[in-house]
Design a protein around this motif. Structure first.
Motif, short mmCIF file in Angstrom:
data_model
loop_
_atom_site.label_atom_id
_atom_site.label_comp_id
_atom_site.label_asym_id
_atom_site.label_seq_id
_atom_site.Cartn_x
_atom_site.Cartn_y
_atom_site.Cartn_z
N LEU A 135 1.14 -1.23 0.04
CA LEU A 135 -0.02 0.03 -0.08
C LEU A 135 0.79 1.25 0.01
CD1 LEU A 135 -2.84 1.33 0.07
CD2 LEU A 135 -2.75 1.10 2.75
N THR A 136 2.00 1.29 0.71
CA THR A 136 2.82 2.42 0.78
C THR A 136 3.46 2.28 -0.44
OG1 THR A 136 3.48 1.86 3.09
CG2 THR A 136 5.01 3.33 1.80
N SER A 137 3.93 1.42 -1.27
CA SER A 137 4.57 1.58 -2.57
C SER A 137 3.60 2.23 -3.39
CB SER A 137 5.13 0.12 -3.14
OG SER A 137 5.41 0.38 -4.38
N LYS A 138 2.35 2.01 -3.51
CA LYS A 138 1.07 2.21 -4.50
C LYS A 138 0.72 3.72 -3.93
CE LYS A 138 -3.23 1.63 -6.20
NZ LYS A 138 -4.65 0.61 -6.45
N MET A 139 0.57 4.05 -2.78
CA MET A 139 0.23 5.66 -2.46
C MET A 139 1.51 6.44 -2.78
SD MET A 139 -2.11 4.84 1.07
CE MET A 139 -2.61 6.47 1.07
N LYS A 140 2.61 6.25 -2.30
CA LYS A 140 3.55 7.10 -2.77
C LYS A 140 4.29 6.88 -4.01
CE LYS A 140 5.03 7.60 2.24
NZ LYS A 140 5.88 7.70 3.32
N TRP A 170 -7.72 -3.22 -3.29
CA TRP A 170 -6.95 -2.12 -3.49
C TRP A 170 -5.83 -2.00 -4.48
CZ3 TRP A 170 -5.74 -1.31 2.47
CH2 TRP A 170 -6.96 -0.56 3.23
N ASN A 171 -5.99 -3.39 -5.18
CA ASN A 171 -5.10 -3.38 -6.48
C ASN A 171 -3.67 -3.21 -6.23
OD1 ASN A 171 -5.29 -4.50 -9.08
ND2 ASN A 171 -4.71 -2.41 -9.77
N ASN A 233 3.06 -3.53 -13.17
CA ASN A 233 2.27 -2.90 -14.02
C ASN A 233 0.88 -2.49 -13.55
OD1 ASN A 233 4.16 -3.00 -16.15
ND2 ASN A 233 3.50 -5.16 -16.97
N GLY A 234 0.77 -2.53 -12.53
CA GLY A 234 -0.52 -2.04 -11.67
C GLY A 234 -1.59 -2.92 -11.92
N LYS A 235 -1.46 -4.32 -11.97
CA LYS A 235 -2.37 -5.07 -12.20
C LYS A 235 -2.86 -6.05 -11.01
CE LYS A 235 -2.04 -5.38 -17.34
NZ LYS A 235 -1.60 -6.47 -18.25
N GLY A 236 -2.28 -5.59 -10.03
CA GLY A 236 -2.55 -6.15 -8.57
C GLY A 236 -1.75 -7.62 -8.14
N PRO A 237 -2.33 -8.09 -7.24
CA PRO A 237 -1.41 -9.22 -6.59
C PRO A 237 -1.72 -10.56 -7.24
CG PRO A 237 -3.53 -8.68 -5.21
CD PRO A 237 -3.62 -7.61 -6.25
N THR A 238 -1.24 -11.62 -7.02
CA THR A 238 -1.10 -12.77 -7.22
C THR A 238 -0.85 -13.85 -6.25
OG1 THR A 238 -0.22 -12.46 -9.65
CG2 THR A 238 -0.24 -14.73 -8.93
N LEU A 239 -1.42 -15.03 -6.19
CA LEU A 239 -1.26 -15.85 -4.93
C LEU A 239 -0.49 -17.07 -5.85
CD1 LEU A 239 -1.60 -17.53 -2.30
CD2 LEU A 239 -3.58 -18.16 -2.98
N ILE A 240 0.92 -17.45 -5.13
CA ILE A 240 1.60 -18.42 -5.91
C ILE A 240 1.53 -19.48 -4.74
CG2 ILE A 240 3.79 -19.29 -6.73
CD1 ILE A 240 4.25 -16.55 -7.79
#
Length: 326
Positions: A135-140, A170-171, A233-240
């Motif tokens: 979230l920090t990475s995205k907001m800032k 929140w992507n 690229n702003g497409k959100g999380p992945t579960l591996i």
């Protein structure tokens, strides 16, 4: 194991370095196990022997600015992200030259300079922290991606579901990397979860779920790279979900009575280090002689780490109330 070739993600030098890192993790774990048995390391110990490909494969596609959050079984993640083994060894021996000045021990190593936000002794404790870092990475608009390592036992904790839900809504640029080593402490994943694959849970949160052979280094890198690019690229999380196996018990007090020695022998035939070494030799990227050189270099690095740690001072009484919040 995935095919190497001209279109490989990595140079031959990088591939050999990945083999070096896996062997460094293995020898580090074996050495700290020995030191623990000699009474030189106190507390408990959670070893990741057998799981080296998940750590090295996932971290190989990250930048220095990208972050990781680790687990109680976190030595491999630390080493794969570039953390120095001499300061790790000093931390385990409770010396002031350790990453946490000897106060954190095995389950709390952090190296912020390398993007290692720290290991965590709480089951699923790292998931909310990784979500917050993303979230920090995205907001800032900082541009970094977060990889959160956790075990299969974490996936039945509330923090797992809350974190995946928020990250999806929140992507956020976070990869949730489950090291499914088949057992949450002494319970088989088959007894704890009524689905075949943990990755299936990703569908509940509208994010991709990927299943990977956690002992195939190249497969881990390929799947993680795809997830990292998606997050960046702003497409959100992945579960591996990386299916692997810990060769030792849950901790040093675990006699492994809940599983058979035949099962352990079968998994040891899938040793990720041997598989990758043989692959490099098969494709003329490595020779047996070169591997012996790597083994000797790793041995010297571990010996130097132990010497550094044993010769480092222990914390004095004056540090008792420093580096604490309350």
């Amino acid at each position: 194991m995935s095919k190497l070739g001209e279109n490989s993600l990595f140079s031959q030098e990088q591939l050999r370095k990945m083999l070096y890192d896996m062997l460094l993790i293995r020898r580090f774990e074996e050495k700290v196990e020995q030191l623990f048995q000699q009474g030189k390391i106190h507390g408990t110990m959670h070893l990741c022997i057998g799981q080296e490909a998940t750590a090295v494969g996932a971290c190989a596609v990250l930048t220095n600015e990208d972050k990781i959050i680790s687990t109680h079984r976190g030595h491999g993640h630390c080493i794969a992200k570039g953390t120095e083994v001499d300061r790790m060894m000093a931390e385990l021996l409770g010396k002031v030259t350790g990453y946490c000045k000897g106060k954190g021990g095995s389950m709390h190593i952090a190296d912020l300079d390398k993007g290692n936000l720290g290991a965590n002794g709480i089951v699923a404790g790292g998931l909310p922290l990784a979500t917050g870092a993303a979230l920090t990475s995205k907001m800032k608009e900082l541009g970094y991606v977060v990889v959160c390592f956790f075990g299969d036992g974490s996936t039945n904790e509330g923090a797992f579901h809350e974190s995946l839900n928020l990250a999806s809504v929140w992507n956020l640029p976070v990869i949730f990397f489950c090291e499914n080593n088949q057992y949450g402490m002494s319970g088989s994943i088959k007894e704890m979860t009524n689905i075949q694959h943990i990755a299936e849970r990703a569908a509940s949160y509208g994010i991709p779920g990927e299943i990977v052979d956690g002992n195939d280094l190249l497969e881990v890198t390929e799947v993680t790279k795809k997830a990292v690019e998606r997050a960046r690229n702003g497409k959100g999380p992945t579960l591996i979900e990386a299916k692997t196996y810990r060769w030792r018990g849950h901790s040093r007090s675990d006699a492994r009575k809940y599983r058979t020695r035949d099962e352990e022998k079968e998994w040891k035939t899938k040793d990720p280090i041997e598989l990758f070494k043989n692959k490099l030799i098969e494709e003329n990227i490595l020779t047996e002689a070169a591997f012996l050189e790597i083994e000797e270099q790793v041995k010297k690095e571990i010996e130097a780490a132990v010497e550094f740690a044993e010769n480092s001072p222990i914390p004095g009484e004056e540090t008792l109330e420093t580096d604490i919040f309350a």
